[in-house]
Each structure stands twice: as C-alpha cells, then as structure tokens.
Design a protein around this motif. Structure first.
Motif, short mmCIF file in Angstrom:
data_model
loop_
_atom_site.label_atom_id
_atom_site.label_comp_id
_atom_site.label_asym_id
_atom_site.label_seq_id
_atom_site.Cartn_x
_atom_site.Cartn_y
_atom_site.Cartn_z
N PHE A 1 -8.86 2.82 -11.34
CA PHE A 1 -10.49 2.63 -11.01
C PHE A 1 -10.44 3.07 -10.02
CE2 PHE A 1 -13.49 0.17 -8.84
CZ PHE A 1 -14.24 0.02 -9.26
N LEU A 2 -10.08 4.19 -9.07
CA LEU A 2 -10.88 5.60 -8.56
C LEU A 2 -10.59 6.55 -8.82
CD1 LEU A 2 -9.84 3.67 -4.30
CD2 LEU A 2 -11.92 3.85 -5.70
N ASN A 3 -9.61 6.31 -10.05
CA ASN A 3 -9.63 7.49 -10.79
C ASN A 3 -8.49 8.18 -10.05
OD1 ASN A 3 -11.69 7.32 -13.06
ND2 ASN A 3 -13.46 8.37 -11.49
N ILE A 4 -7.92 7.58 -9.22
CA ILE A 4 -6.33 8.41 -8.70
C ILE A 4 -5.37 8.67 -10.03
CG2 ILE A 4 -4.13 7.62 -7.47
CD1 ILE A 4 -7.53 8.17 -6.11
N LYS A 5 -4.82 9.57 -10.27
CA LYS A 5 -3.32 10.15 -11.24
C LYS A 5 -2.88 10.01 -10.83
CE LYS A 5 -6.13 14.15 -12.59
NZ LYS A 5 -6.73 16.03 -12.39
N ASP A 6 -1.80 9.45 -11.85
CA ASP A 6 -0.07 9.25 -11.51
C ASP A 6 0.63 10.11 -9.93
OD1 ASP A 6 1.81 6.98 -12.22
OD2 ASP A 6 2.90 9.02 -12.72
N SER A 7 -0.24 11.34 -10.46
CA SER A 7 0.91 12.25 -8.99
C SER A 7 0.25 11.96 -8.43
CB SER A 7 -0.05 13.88 -9.82
OG SER A 7 -0.60 14.13 -10.20
N GLN A 8 -1.16 11.48 -8.46
CA GLN A 8 -1.31 11.00 -6.81
C GLN A 8 -0.52 9.96 -6.00
OE1 GLN A 8 -5.72 11.45 -8.31
NE2 GLN A 8 -5.84 13.94 -7.23
N LYS A 9 -0.42 9.11 -6.42
CA LYS A 9 0.43 8.33 -5.90
C LYS A 9 0.67 8.72 -4.87
CE LYS A 9 -0.82 5.09 -10.04
NZ LYS A 9 -0.06 4.24 -10.29
N VAL A 10 1.24 7.73 -4.15
CA VAL A 10 2.29 7.48 -3.07
C VAL A 10 3.44 6.98 -3.94
CG1 VAL A 10 3.07 6.01 -0.40
CG2 VAL A 10 0.77 5.78 -1.42
N ARG A 11 3.41 6.10 -4.51
CA ARG A 11 4.92 6.59 -5.65
C ARG A 11 3.87 6.72 -6.81
NH1 ARG A 11 4.91 2.87 -1.57
NH2 ARG A 11 6.89 3.29 0.04
N PRO A 12 4.51 7.67 -7.65
CA PRO A 12 4.23 7.61 -9.21
C PRO A 12 5.23 6.85 -9.73
CG PRO A 12 3.83 10.20 -7.52
CD PRO A 12 4.75 9.15 -7.10
N GLY A 13 4.47 6.64 -10.49
CA GLY A 13 5.07 6.35 -11.81
C GLY A 13 5.26 5.32 -11.50
N THR A 14 5.05 3.94 -10.33
CA THR A 14 4.66 2.51 -10.40
C THR A 14 3.54 2.45 -10.26
OG1 THR A 14 4.63 2.61 -7.93
CG2 THR A 14 6.76 3.19 -8.77
N TYR A 15 3.36 0.66 -10.23
CA TYR A 15 1.99 0.37 -10.55
C TYR A 15 1.34 0.29 -8.88
CZ TYR A 15 -2.48 -3.33 -9.76
OH TYR A 15 -3.02 -3.97 -9.64
N GLU A 16 0.55 0.97 -8.34
CA GLU A 16 0.10 0.78 -6.98
C GLU A 16 -1.32 0.40 -6.73
OE1 GLU A 16 1.95 4.68 -4.76
OE2 GLU A 16 -0.02 4.81 -5.00
N PRO A 17 -1.90 -0.52 -6.42
CA PRO A 17 -3.09 -1.09 -6.34
C PRO A 17 -3.56 -0.34 -5.24
CG PRO A 17 -1.66 -2.94 -5.28
CD PRO A 17 -0.76 -1.87 -5.61
N MET A 18 -4.78 -0.33 -5.43
CA MET A 18 -5.66 0.56 -4.11
C MET A 18 -5.92 -0.91 -2.78
SD MET A 18 -9.31 0.23 -5.60
CE MET A 18 -10.91 -0.38 -4.33
N CYS A 19 -6.37 -0.19 -1.60
CA CYS A 19 -6.63 -0.74 -0.09
C CYS A 19 -7.87 -1.62 -0.09
CB CYS A 19 -6.46 -0.15 0.96
SG CYS A 19 -4.67 0.35 1.52
N ASN A 20 -8.03 -2.28 -0.43
CA ASN A 20 -9.74 -3.13 -1.17
C ASN A 20 -10.49 -3.92 0.56
OD1 ASN A 20 -12.31 -4.34 -1.41
ND2 ASN A 20 -10.79 -5.81 -3.22
N PRO A 21 -10.48 -2.80 1.35
CA PRO A 21 -11.53 -3.27 2.34
C PRO A 21 -12.67 -3.91 2.38
CG PRO A 21 -11.53 -0.42 2.45
CD PRO A 21 -10.64 -1.18 1.29
N ILE A 22 -13.51 -3.27 1.36
CA ILE A 22 -14.87 -3.97 1.87
C ILE A 22 -15.23 -5.23 0.91
CG2 ILE A 22 -16.73 -3.73 -0.48
CD1 ILE A 22 -16.60 -0.44 -0.57
N GLY A 23 -13.17 -5.52 -0.08
CA GLY A 23 -13.33 -6.92 -0.33
C GLY A 23 -12.95 -7.65 1.19
N GLN A 24 -11.82 -6.91 2.14
CA GLN A 24 -12.01 -7.53 3.06
C GLN A 24 -13.04 -8.33 3.81
OE1 GLN A 24 -9.54 -4.85 4.69
NE2 GLN A 24 -7.90 -6.05 4.91
N ALA A 25 -14.15 -7.32 3.94
CA ALA A 25 -15.23 -7.71 4.60
C ALA A 25 -15.46 -9.02 3.93
CB ALA A 25 -15.71 -6.44 4.89
N ASP A 26 -15.63 -8.64 2.28
CA ASP A 26 -16.82 -9.63 2.14
C ASP A 26 -16.56 -11.44 2.04
OD1 ASP A 26 -18.57 -10.24 -0.32
OD2 ASP A 26 -16.52 -10.62 -1.17
#
Length: 207
Positions: A120-145
C-alpha cells in the motif's frame, strides 16, 4: 541558533541569570512571558503541576511505571490508551494487566491493526524486513484514531518504531507519555549507543 546541549554551565538550573551566553533562552524575556501564560491554561496547568509533584515524590525512588500511574491518578485520568509494537506483545500484556489491577481502564491497540500490506506504501518485496513473506505495515495513525474513538484520557507509547511514533503523536488527541522506546539492538535502551560512542560504537557513530 540554540545550543543548550553544548552548554556546560546550565545557568538556567542555578538561577544565575547574569553573564549569560548571547543565545541563552533565559535572555528571551518576551517569548518566555508568552510561554508562561500557556502554563496557566486549564489543561496545561493540570499536566505541569502534577508532573512536578510526581517528579519530586518519586525522584530516584519510583520506577517510570509507578510514576505513570501516579501521574494519571493525580490528573484523574482513569481511561488509558496503550499503543504498542507487536514485537512487545508480552510486555504490553503485562503492562495492561498491571494498569488494570491498579484501577485503570485500558484500551490497547497493536501496531499492525488493519493488516494493511506494505505494498500500500509502494514498498517493494526487496525492501521488506523479510522478503518473500506477507508483511503488514505499521499503522500508527490507526492506533491514534481508534484510541481517539474510545476517548482516552492519556495514551502510553510502548516500543513504537522511529517515525511511527511521530505519526502516533501527531494524530493522538489525548496527551501522551512514553513507557519504553524501540531499540532492537540494545535491548530497548537507546542511551546505550551514547555510552558506547567513545568505544565500540565510535566508528559507527562518527563515520
């Protein structure tokens, strides 16, 4: 330019207001008077007065956890929000349990709420902490909301990542305090980097 971090005299702490450095903020009489008026506003007066009491009463005697509870009680904050990192889920559970045992209502929101993929943030698979896996983004705006929706009196940050904490602070409607910050390398003790800056970490920090 303000350089308080490099000052070794700390005239402000001593109340010695003569022979001040040219850029000392104690010279800013007009601006300081404006700032002082802000402390007289209702909410600011409550927060600043009670934080001063907590500091004096717990100085070198109480843990930060105890001081947070003292502060909340003095301010009559009964509904607390907990914004925590999934990597500190066990700590969040313990913290929530202790707070509830001491009479607080705790609403807690995890960083991965919503399970929004990093793509959703245009993060490429190679830019993930663990490439090749499903990684949800952190959602601090959601935490606040979601904490805003529960009308919390005080929100507590537990281990949010750098930048994610900035967004949570930006969108939280309730006052915020920090219980712990994220530093995976130093067991969540970021000051360790400073204490090692003339030794093991010198080459890392003074490149």
């Amino acid at each position: 330019m303000y350089t308080c971090a490099m000052c070794k005299e700390h005239f402000c702490k001593k109340g010695e207001l003569e022979n001040l450095p040219s850029n000392c903020l104690c010279r800013e009489d007009e601006e300081q008077e404006k700032i002082k008026k802000l402390y007289l506003e209702d909410e600011n007066a409550k927060l600043s007065y009670n934080s001063a009491l907590v500091e004096a009463e717990g100085y070198c005697k109480k843990t930060r956890l105890e001081e947070i509870m003292d502060f909340a009680n003095k301010c009559n904050f009964k509904k607390l929000g907990l914004a925590f990192c999934v990597g500190l889920s066990n700590e969040a559970r313990m913290l929530s349990s202790i707070l509830e045992h001491n009479g607080f209502e705790v609403n807690s929101v995890i960083c991965k709420n919503g399970s929004i993929p990093k793509e959703f943030l245009n993060i490429k698979d190679s830019q993930k902490v663990r490439p090749g896996t499903y990684e949800p983004m952190c959602n601090p705006i959601g935490q606040a909301d979601f904490l805003n929706k529960t009308k919390t009196d005080l929100n507590i940050i537990l281990g949010l990542c750098v930048g994610h904490d900035s967004l949570f602070i930006k969108y939280s409607e309730a006052p915020i305090t920090v219980f712990a910050v994220k530093d995976r390398v130093l067991a969540h003790n970021p000051l360790g980097a400073l204490y090692l800056s003339e030794g093991y970490y010198k080459n890392k920090l003074y490149k």
